[in-house]
Design an enzyme around this catalytic site. Structure first.
Site, PDB file in Angstrom:
ATOM      1  N   HIS A 150     -44.985  88.166  24.232  1.00 20.40           N
ATOM      2  CA  HIS A 150     -45.601  86.834  24.219  1.00 20.40           C
ATOM      3  C   HIS A 150     -44.693  85.882  23.451  1.00 20.40           C
ATOM      4  CE1 HIS A 150     -48.985  83.996  24.341  1.00 20.40           C
ATOM      5  NE2 HIS A 150     -48.453  83.559  23.212  1.00 20.40           N
ATOM      6  N   ASP A 174     -61.923  82.814  23.701  1.00 16.39           N
ATOM      7  CA  ASP A 174     -60.663  82.123  23.361  1.00 16.39           C
ATOM      8  C   ASP A 174     -60.527  80.832  24.171  1.00 16.39           C
ATOM      9  OD1 ASP A 174     -57.958  81.862  22.208  1.00 16.39           O
ATOM     10  OD2 ASP A 174     -57.363  82.101  24.297  1.00 16.39           O
ATOM     11  N   ARG A 189     -60.125  73.251  20.199  1.00 15.50           N
ATOM     12  CA  ARG A 189     -58.972  73.042  19.294  1.00 15.50           C
ATOM     13  C   ARG A 189     -58.036  71.984  19.850  1.00 15.50           C
ATOM     14  NH1 ARG A 189     -56.339  78.474  19.134  1.00 15.50           N
ATOM     15  NH2 ARG A 189     -54.798  77.413  17.837  1.00 15.50           N
ATOM     16  N   SER A 219     -56.062  83.860  18.569  1.00 13.27           N
ATOM     17  CA  SER A 219     -56.038  83.534  19.981  1.00 13.27           C
ATOM     18  C   SER A 219     -55.053  84.440  20.734  1.00 13.27           C
ATOM     19  CB  SER A 219     -55.647  82.055  20.115  1.00 13.27           C
ATOM     20  OG  SER A 219     -55.313  81.724  21.426  1.00 13.27           O
ATOM     21  N   LYS A 265     -56.023  88.270  23.020  1.00  9.05           N
ATOM     22  CA  LYS A 265     -55.732  88.414  24.447  1.00  9.05           C
ATOM     23  C   LYS A 265     -54.879  89.657  24.692  1.00  9.05           C
ATOM     24  CE  LYS A 265     -54.349  84.086  24.618  1.00  9.05           C
ATOM     25  NZ  LYS A 265     -54.377  82.632  24.570  1.00  9.05           N
TER      26      LYS A 265
HETATM   27  N1  URA Z   1     -50.933  80.132  22.529  1.00  7.32           N
HETATM   28  C1  URA Z   1     -52.171  80.703  22.570  1.00  7.32           C
HETATM   29  O1  URA Z   1     -52.457  81.525  23.432  1.00  7.32           O
HETATM   30  N2  URA Z   1     -53.061  80.349  21.634  1.00  7.32           N
HETATM   31  C2  URA Z   1     -52.794  79.455  20.650  1.00  7.32           C
HETATM   32  O2  URA Z   1     -53.648  79.204  19.824  1.00  7.32           O
HETATM   33  C3  URA Z   1     -51.507  78.877  20.629  1.00  7.32           C
HETATM   34  C4  URA Z   1     -50.590  79.230  21.580  1.00  7.32           C
END
Ligand code: URA
Length: 442
Positions: free
Chosen positions: A85, A164, A171, A186, A190
């Site tokens: 990621h 999320d 947010r 977050s 995932k």
């Molecule tokens: N990417 C995400 O998946 N979540 C965040 O809070 C920031 C970047």
């Protein structure tokens, strides 16, 4: 479980107190049911933004996000399942190379990616510039593709961590995105829900990144790695440079071109190097105990020999796209207008501001300012210089790919503001600025 009055929990966090796991869980579950209103959740997010979360609060919140949806499980199977990621950058097409390369190496890569927002690009938009490519697979088809090919690349589904999505929506509009615990919860939620056993985080640092300096990036990287490990997911992070774009191409089809070049064993050295470094980390978190240098050489050979490119072609075909693009890059969309930005004087490139270039790409139509904007897959930039390089007057530094003359002219002006030339050479940021692993691993 009875919920303490939501305002009482918000006040406690606002005043620097802590919430126990049961309190956080009941607050978040009440939000999902509609018993805590968006304005109360927003106030809580702002309290967290200023007061932070301690490790047990962070773990409790992350667990709650994971439990809000389905959870995949790739623990059965012949090969470890890993994912990467990135916190987001400009010209970051690493995933397009990394997924087929790791699959060719023998790992499984069930990759769920996002779209670009703001000045950063997104893997899904890049993949969808390949004619026919589908990223909207359901979880069963996703699993089946990983079983067949060792990798699959799809978008976030609402079946995984729906909480999320709700929190991120708030947010985004309440000034609470740039919070280390909220970003960590977050992202890590995932990845845990994906059911992988190893995660590599590419935490970008610099003008084009979320985190402008290495020390704040390190805090984010350490928080995410520790959180992932506390939830049973082996993780490590690289801090990588994002002051100037990664590679040369910025824009969706242009970046696919460059990813294919890299999979042919060619392409820009910074892209190849950072991809190989992230792949080595992925192999290590996947549990391989080999010598990292030997692993790197083996991965490089898979790029140079073309087998990772063949794997990418099979992936494209499996996901509905035209695999011919891997042989013939002209099958990708191309922009009708190109325009050069040339060096106004001889000198050294001292700055190639990735954020400005990313914003220029968005203005051209390669990205979106709101989630509903439509992408133009063909437009973007081909950046033909690097920071530190000597250039001659009149030398093309950036080629703009645009849909028409007006937007090309606008983009040339934008590039002019993004590129600075000086009289003396400067050192570019090193590509790898740091590495974060847990104490359990060297
Ligand atoms: N990417 C995400 O998946 N979540 C965040 O809070 C920031 C970047």
């Amino acid at each position: 479980m009875t919920l303490l009055h939501p305002a009482a929990l918000i006040e406690r966090k606002r005043d620097g107190g802590t919430l126990d796991a049961a309190e956080l869980q009941s607050f978040l579950e009440a939000f999902l049911r509609g018993d805590v209103a968006d304005y109360q959740m927003s106030a809580m997010l702002m309290a967290v933004f200023f007061r932070g979360l301690n490790p047990s609060e962070l773990q409790a919140m992350t667990r709650c996000i994971i439990d809000s949806g389905e959870r995949l499980d790739f623990s059965e199977g012949s090969a470890p399942a890993v994912d990467k990621h990135s916190t987001g950058g400009v010209g970051d097409k690493v995933s397009l190379v990394l997924a087929p390369l790791l699959a060719e190496f023998g790992l499984r890569v069930p990759m769920m990616s996002g779209r670009g927002l703001g000045h950063t690009g997104g893997t899904l938009d890049k993949l969808e510039s390949i004619p026919g490519f589908r990223t909207d697979f359901g979880l069963d088809e996703f699993r089946a593709t990983v079983d067949e090919l060792g990798c699959a690349m799809i978008g976030q589904t609402h079946q995984i961590t729906p909480l999320d999505g709700r929190l991120y929506g708030l947010r985004d509009v309440t000034g609470t995105v740039e919070s280390v615990p909220l970003i960590s919860a977050s992202i890590v939620s995932k990845k845990v829900a994906e059911g992988i056993s190893g995660l590599v985080l590419d935490v970008k640092v610099g003008r084009g990144a979320f985190m402008p300096d290495a020390s704040s990036a390190r805090v984010l990287a350490e928080t995410m790695v520790e959180l992932a490990e506390s939830l049973g997911l082996r993780a490590s992070a690289l801090l990588t440079a994002m002051d100037e774009p990664l590679g040369c191409m910025v824009g969706n089809a242009l970046e696919v071109r460059e990813a294919v070049e890299c999979l042919r064993g060619a392409g820009p050295p910074d892209l190849r190097d950072v991809t190989l470094d992230l792949c080595v980390e992925a192999v290590m978190v996947g549990g391989t105990r080999g010598d990292p240098n030997a692993v790197r050489s083996e991965l490089a050979a898979l790029l140079d020999g073309g087998s990772a490119l063949d794997r990418f072609a099979r992936l494209i075909e499996r996901q509905g796209g035209d695999p011919g693009v891997t042989d013939n890059l002209d099958l990708l969309p191309s922009a009708p207008v190109t325009r050069d930005f040339v060096a106004p004087a001889a000198g050294y490139v001292t700055l190639l501001d990735a954020r400005q270039i990313g914003m220029g790409a968005v203005q051209l139509g390669a990205g979106r300012m709101t989630v509903d904007d439509k992408i133009d897959p063909a437009v973007g930039f081909d950046v033909r210089c690097r920071v530190g390089e000597a250039v001659e007057r009149g030398q093309p530094l950036v080629i703009v790919h645009a849909k028409d003359d007006d937007s090309a002219a606008m983009a040339v002006d934008r590039v002019a503001a993004a590129v600075t030339l000086g009289e003396a050479p400067v050192e570019a940021m090193p590509m790898i600025l740091g590495r974060v692993r847990t104490r359990s691993r060297p």
